[in-house]
Design a protein around this motif. Structure first.
Motif, PDB file in Angstrom:
ATOM      1  N   GLY A 131      55.097  31.468  45.800  1.00 20.68           N
ATOM      2  CA  GLY A 131      53.886  30.695  45.559  1.00 20.68           C
ATOM      3  C   GLY A 131      52.864  31.642  44.958  1.00 20.68           C
ATOM      4  N   GLU A 132      51.892  31.119  44.315  1.00 21.95           N
ATOM      5  CA  GLU A 132      50.838  31.913  43.668  1.00 21.95           C
ATOM      6  C   GLU A 132      50.232  32.904  44.672  1.00 21.95           C
ATOM      7  N   ALA A 133      49.601  33.964  44.182  1.00 21.27           N
ATOM      8  CA  ALA A 133      49.181  35.098  45.006  1.00 21.27           C
ATOM      9  C   ALA A 133      48.353  34.734  46.245  1.00 21.27           C
ATOM     10  N   VAL A 134      47.680  33.612  46.207  1.00 29.94           N
ATOM     11  CA  VAL A 134      46.927  33.180  47.394  1.00 29.94           C
ATOM     12  C   VAL A 134      47.882  32.969  48.577  1.00 29.94           C
ATOM     13  N   LEU A 135      49.117  32.552  48.296  1.00 29.84           N
ATOM     14  CA  LEU A 135      50.117  32.423  49.362  1.00 29.84           C
ATOM     15  C   LEU A 135      50.350  33.795  49.996  1.00 29.84           C
ATOM     16  N   GLY A 136      50.508  34.811  49.159  1.00 24.71           N
ATOM     17  CA  GLY A 136      50.753  36.156  49.681  1.00 24.71           C
ATOM     18  C   GLY A 136      49.599  36.646  50.533  1.00 24.71           C
ATOM     19  N   LEU A 137      48.374  36.343  50.106  1.00 26.58           N
ATOM     20  CA  LEU A 137      47.196  36.806  50.844  1.00 26.58           C
ATOM     21  C   LEU A 137      47.073  36.077  52.185  1.00 26.58           C
ATOM     22  N   GLU A 138      47.276  34.765  52.158  1.00 23.54           N
ATOM     23  CA  GLU A 138      47.166  34.023  53.417  1.00 23.54           C
ATOM     24  C   GLU A 138      48.317  34.391  54.359  1.00 23.54           C
ATOM     25  N   ALA A 176      40.925  45.053  52.236  1.00 22.21           N
ATOM     26  CA  ALA A 176      40.107  45.443  51.086  1.00 22.21           C
ATOM     27  C   ALA A 176      40.626  44.757  49.831  1.00 22.21           C
ATOM     28  N   VAL A 177      39.747  44.687  48.832  1.00 26.89           N
ATOM     29  CA  VAL A 177      40.131  44.144  47.528  1.00 26.89           C
ATOM     30  C   VAL A 177      40.017  45.288  46.531  1.00 26.89           C
ATOM     31  N   HIS A 178      41.051  45.505  45.735  1.00 28.08           N
ATOM     32  CA  HIS A 178      40.993  46.594  44.749  1.00 28.08           C
ATOM     33  C   HIS A 178      40.087  46.166  43.599  1.00 28.08           C
ATOM     34  N   CYS A 179      40.568  45.260  42.740  1.00 24.96           N
ATOM     35  CA  CYS A 179      39.683  44.747  41.679  1.00 24.96           C
ATOM     36  C   CYS A 179      39.048  43.447  42.157  1.00 24.96           C
ATOM     37  N   GLU A 180      37.716  43.456  42.339  1.00 28.37           N
ATOM     38  CA  GLU A 180      36.991  42.218  42.668  1.00 28.37           C
ATOM     39  C   GLU A 180      36.756  41.511  41.336  1.00 28.37           C
ATOM     40  N   THR A 181      37.660  40.665  40.967  1.00 26.44           N
ATOM     41  CA  THR A 181      37.652  40.036  39.645  1.00 26.44           C
ATOM     42  C   THR A 181      36.335  39.332  39.317  1.00 26.44           C
ATOM     43  N   PRO A 182      35.752  38.566  40.236  1.00 29.41           N
ATOM     44  CA  PRO A 182      34.503  37.873  39.888  1.00 29.41           C
ATOM     45  C   PRO A 182      33.360  38.836  39.566  1.00 29.41           C
ATOM     46  N   GLY A 196      31.533  32.586  36.068  1.00 30.44           N
ATOM     47  CA  GLY A 196      31.442  33.157  37.409  1.00 30.44           C
ATOM     48  C   GLY A 196      32.294  32.367  38.380  1.00 30.44           C
ATOM     49  N   GLN A 197      32.380  32.884  39.606  1.00 32.44           N
ATOM     50  CA  GLN A 197      33.183  32.233  40.632  1.00 32.44           C
ATOM     51  C   GLN A 197      32.400  32.329  41.932  1.00 32.44           C
ATOM     52  N   GLY A 198      32.498  31.291  42.766  1.00 38.98           N
ATOM     53  CA  GLY A 198      31.792  31.314  44.041  1.00 38.98           C
ATOM     54  C   GLY A 198      30.305  31.516  43.820  1.00 38.98           C
ATOM     55  N   PRO A 217      52.023  37.950  39.258  1.00 35.29           N
ATOM     56  CA  PRO A 217      52.434  38.211  37.876  1.00 35.29           C
ATOM     57  C   PRO A 217      51.467  37.697  36.804  1.00 35.29           C
ATOM     58  N   GLN A 218      50.495  36.874  37.174  1.00 34.54           N
ATOM     59  CA  GLN A 218      49.734  36.133  36.147  1.00 34.54           C
ATOM     60  C   GLN A 218      48.511  36.855  35.606  1.00 34.54           C
ATOM     61  N   LYS A 219      48.265  38.054  36.080  1.00 35.99           N
ATOM     62  CA  LYS A 219      47.104  38.793  35.568  1.00 35.99           C
ATOM     63  C   LYS A 219      47.615  39.856  34.589  1.00 35.99           C
ATOM     64  N   CYS A 220      47.715  41.109  35.035  1.00 37.05           N
ATOM     65  CA  CYS A 220      48.064  42.181  34.088  1.00 37.05           C
ATOM     66  C   CYS A 220      49.531  42.188  33.666  1.00 37.05           C
ATOM     67  N   VAL A 260      45.671  45.340  51.126  1.00 36.90           N
ATOM     68  CA  VAL A 260      44.909  45.366  49.869  1.00 36.90           C
ATOM     69  C   VAL A 260      45.293  44.195  48.964  1.00 36.90           C
ATOM     70  N   ASP A 261      44.281  43.508  48.468  1.00 39.18           N
ATOM     71  CA  ASP A 261      44.458  42.519  47.398  1.00 39.18           C
ATOM     72  C   ASP A 261      44.326  43.283  46.082  1.00 39.18           C
ATOM     73  N   ALA A 262      45.475  43.501  45.430  1.00 36.84           N
ATOM     74  CA  ALA A 262      45.466  44.223  44.146  1.00 36.84           C
ATOM     75  C   ALA A 262      45.939  43.288  43.028  1.00 36.84           C
ATOM     76  N   VAL A 263      45.672  41.995  43.201  1.00 34.80           N
ATOM     77  CA  VAL A 263      46.191  40.988  42.269  1.00 34.80           C
ATOM     78  C   VAL A 263      45.722  41.270  40.837  1.00 34.80           C
ATOM     79  N   ALA A 264      44.446  41.639  40.692  1.00 28.04           N
ATOM     80  CA  ALA A 264      43.888  41.743  39.337  1.00 28.04           C
ATOM     81  C   ALA A 264      43.884  43.174  38.802  1.00 28.04           C
TER      82      ALA A 264
HETATM   83  C1  PLP Z   1      43.459  35.942  40.600  1.00 28.72           C
HETATM   84  C2  PLP Z   1      43.214  36.583  41.892  1.00 28.72           C
HETATM   85  C3  PLP Z   1      43.813  36.098  43.055  1.00 28.72           C
HETATM   86  C4  PLP Z   1      44.642  34.848  43.041  1.00 28.72           C
HETATM   87  O1  PLP Z   1      43.738  33.834  43.320  1.00 28.72           O
HETATM   88  P1  PLP Z   1      43.437  32.532  42.481  1.00 28.72           P
HETATM   89  O2  PLP Z   1      42.186  32.014  43.095  1.00 28.72           O
HETATM   90  O3  PLP Z   1      44.586  31.631  42.660  1.00 28.72           O
HETATM   91  O4  PLP Z   1      43.269  32.926  41.043  1.00 28.72           O
HETATM   92  C5  PLP Z   1      43.579  36.776  44.235  1.00 28.72           C
HETATM   93  N1  PLP Z   1      42.789  37.882  44.275  1.00 28.72           N
HETATM   94  C6  PLP Z   1      42.194  38.361  43.181  1.00 28.72           C
HETATM   95  C7  PLP Z   1      41.331  39.580  43.282  1.00 28.72           C
HETATM   96  C8  PLP Z   1      42.387  37.733  41.947  1.00 28.72           C
HETATM   97  O5  PLP Z   1      41.783  38.195  40.839  1.00 28.72           O
END
Ligand code: PLP
Length: 396
Positions: free
Chosen positions: A72-79, A146-152, A340-342, A200-203, A175-179
Motif C-alpha cells: 500500500g502507499e507509504a502512509v500504510l508503512g508509516l501507520e 522523525a521525518v527526514h525530508c519534511e516535504t511541505p 501547500g499542505q495542511g 517508490p513514487q517520489k525520488c 524515520v519517514d524518509a519517503v521524500a
Molecule cells: C509523500 C510523502 C508521504 C506519503 O504520503 P501521502 O500523503 O500519501 O503523499 C509520507 N511522508 C512524506 C514526508 C512524504 O513526502
C-alpha cells in the motif's frame, strides 16, 4: 470548460511537466515494466522476481538486513510502523518540524503510553542539541520518531546527527524518509535508524502503491515482543517478515504490477549509483533556489542550509493567490507545481525536483512558468534573471 481543463483534456501525447512533489511520473523503463505480465504470486518466476527486488532494495538501502515491502502507499508503512513498533508501555519522543511529523504524532498517541512532542516552527528543522536535552530529561523514551525530508516545508532534518543520540539513549529511531530516499543520502544502518519508511513514487519515479521498509534487528525484537503489534492485518509488518524467501509465504496477494515497476525503478537507481543520483539532485536544487531568488521570491525555510535537495518551498508573496498561480502555470505552459499542505496551505508554493524531475530542464521551465503566472497576478517576477541564475548555477 476553463483553460486549465481544456489543456488537461488535450494533453494526451503533449508534454505536461510534472514539477510536483509526487507522484513524480514514470520513466519509460518503469512504464514498460508496469505494463508487464501480472503473474500468479506463487509462479516461480514471480517468486524469483520478488526475492530479487527485496535484494535490490537492500542494496539501495546499503544494508545487510532483509528489507520488507508492504503493499500500500507509504502512509500504510508509516501507520503500520506506529502500530507495530510502539507498544502500550512505550513513551515516544516525536520530532515535529512540519505537517508529516505532526501527523505521525496522531498515530503515535493511538498506541503509546505517552507522546512527548518536540516541535519547531515549520520553516525550521529539529536541532540535535534539543533532541539530546529531551532524551536526557526523559530517559524513559523508547521510540523517537522523525521525518527526514519534511516535504511541505521543503526542509531536511539532520537525521545523521540525531540518530547516534537516539542510539546512545537506548531508544529506537523511526524515520519517514519517503521524500528523500533515492535523492539524498538515506543509509539506515549507518545513521543508525531502526525503522525507515520510504516509497517508490517520489525520488524513485515509480507509481504510488508500495511501502518499502528498512527494519533493524532491534526493531524486529521490539515488534516481536509487542503483544499488540498487528498480526493477520493489513497493518502487519511482522506477517511480511521473510515474505517471498521461499514458496507459499505471502500473507496475502502482493501488488504484482507494483513489484514489476519497483524492479525497474531500483535497477535504474542502482545503475546510476546513489552518489551520482545525489549529485544530480543537489545540482538541480541549487539551480531552483538560485533561480527562485532571482525571480524575486524568498525561500520558505529560514536557513538555506536546511533546504531539501528534492523539493523547494518558496514563500507565497503578500497578496498573491498561489492556487491561481499554479492553475495558470498548468493551463498556459503545462507546468504542474505543488501548493501547500495542511497548515502551510496558501503560504508556500513548491517545485518538486525528485527522480525524473531532478534534471536540468526543471529549474529553467518551472521558474519560467511560475514567473509568468506570478506576473499575471501582479507580482513583478524577473524571469530573465531567474533563467540566467538557474543556468549559471547548473554550470551550463
Ligand atoms: C509523500 C510523502 C508521504 C506519503 O504520503 P501521502 O500523503 O500519501 O503523499 C509520507 N511522508 C512524506 C514526508 C512524504 O513526502
Amino acid at each position: 470548460m476553463d483553460q486549465g481543463q481544456a489543456l488537461i483534456e488535450a494533453s494526451w501525447g503533449r508534454p505536461v511537466f510534472n514539477f510536483s512533489v509526487g507522484p513524480t511520473g514514470l520513466t519509460d523503463p518503469t512504464r514498460a515494466a508496469l505494463a508487464g505480465p501480472v503473474l500468479y504470486q506463487y509462479d516461480p518466476a514471480f517468486l524469483q522476481l520478488y526475492a530479487s527486488v527485496v535484494r535490490q532494495l537492500g542494496r539501495a538501502f546499503a544494508c545487510t538486513e532483509v528489507p520488507v515491502i508492504l503493499h500500500g502507499e507509504a502512509v500504510l508503512g508509516l501507520e503500520a510502523a506506529a502500530a507495530s513498533l510502539i507498544s502500550a508501555d512505550d513513551v515516544v519522543l516525536n520530532l515535529v518540524s512540519g505537517v508529516f511529523g505532526k501527523g505521525f504524532g496522531f498515530w503515535a498517541r493511538r498506541y503509546a503510553r505517552e507522546v512527548i512532542e518536540l516541535e519547531v516552527p515549520y520553516n525550521e528543522v529539529n536541532q540535535p542539541d534539543e533532541v539530546r536535552q529531551a532524551l536526557r530529561a526523559h530517559p524513559e523514551v523508547k521510540v523517537v520518531a522523525a521525518v527526514h525530508c519534511e516535504t511541505p516545508s521543503g526542509t531536511i532534518n539532520p537525521i545523521a546527527e540525531i540518530a547516534p543520540l537516539v542510539r546512545d539513549a537506548g531508544a529506537l529511531l523511526l524515520v519517514d524518509a519517503v521524500a528523500s530516499f533515492g535523492g539524498m543520502q538515506v543509509e539506515p544502518s549507518r545513521w543508525p535508524a531502526d525503522l525507515v519508511v520510504v516509497g517508490p513514487q517520489k525520488c524513485l519515479g515509480g507509481p504510488p502503491g508500495l511501502s518499502l521498509l528498512y527494519v533493524s534487528d532491534r526493531a524486529w525484537a521490539h515488534m516481536e515482543s509487542n503483544p499488540a503489534a498487528p498480526r493477520a492485518s493489513i497493518l502487519s509488518i511482522l506477517d511480511w517478515r521473510g515474505a517471498g524467501e521461499n514458496s507459499e509465504t505471502f500473507p496475502f496477494t502482493p501488488s504484482v504490477a507494483e513489484i514489476n515497476a519497483l524492479d525497474a525503478c531500483l535497477a535504474q537507481f542502482l545503475a546510476e549509483g546513489s552518489e551520482a543520483v545525489q549529485r544530480r539532485h543537489q545540482r538541480v536544487a541549487r539551480a531552483v533556489r538560485a533561480g527562485g531568488r532571482a525571480l524575486g521570491l524568498s525561500l520558505w525555510p529560514r536557513n538555506e542550509a536546511t533546504c531539501s535537495d528534492t523539493v523547494t518551498a518558496f514563500a507565497v508573496p503578500e497578496g498573491v493567490d498561489e492556487g491561481r498561480v499554479r492553475a495558470r502555470a498548468r493551463a498556459t505552459m503545462g507546468a504542474m507545481l505543488s501548493g501547500g499542505q495542511g497548515e502551510l496551505t496558501g503560504k508556500v508554493i513548491r517545485i518538486g525536483h525528485m527522480g525524473p524531475s531532478a534534471q536540468p530542464h526543471t529549474p529553467v521551465l518551472a521558474l519560467a512558468a511560475l514567473g509568468n503566472s506570478l506576473r499575471a497576478e501582479g507580482f513583478p517576477a524577473d524571469i530573465g534573471s531567474a533563467v540566467e541564475a538557474a543556468l549559471a548555477a547548473l554550470g551550463e
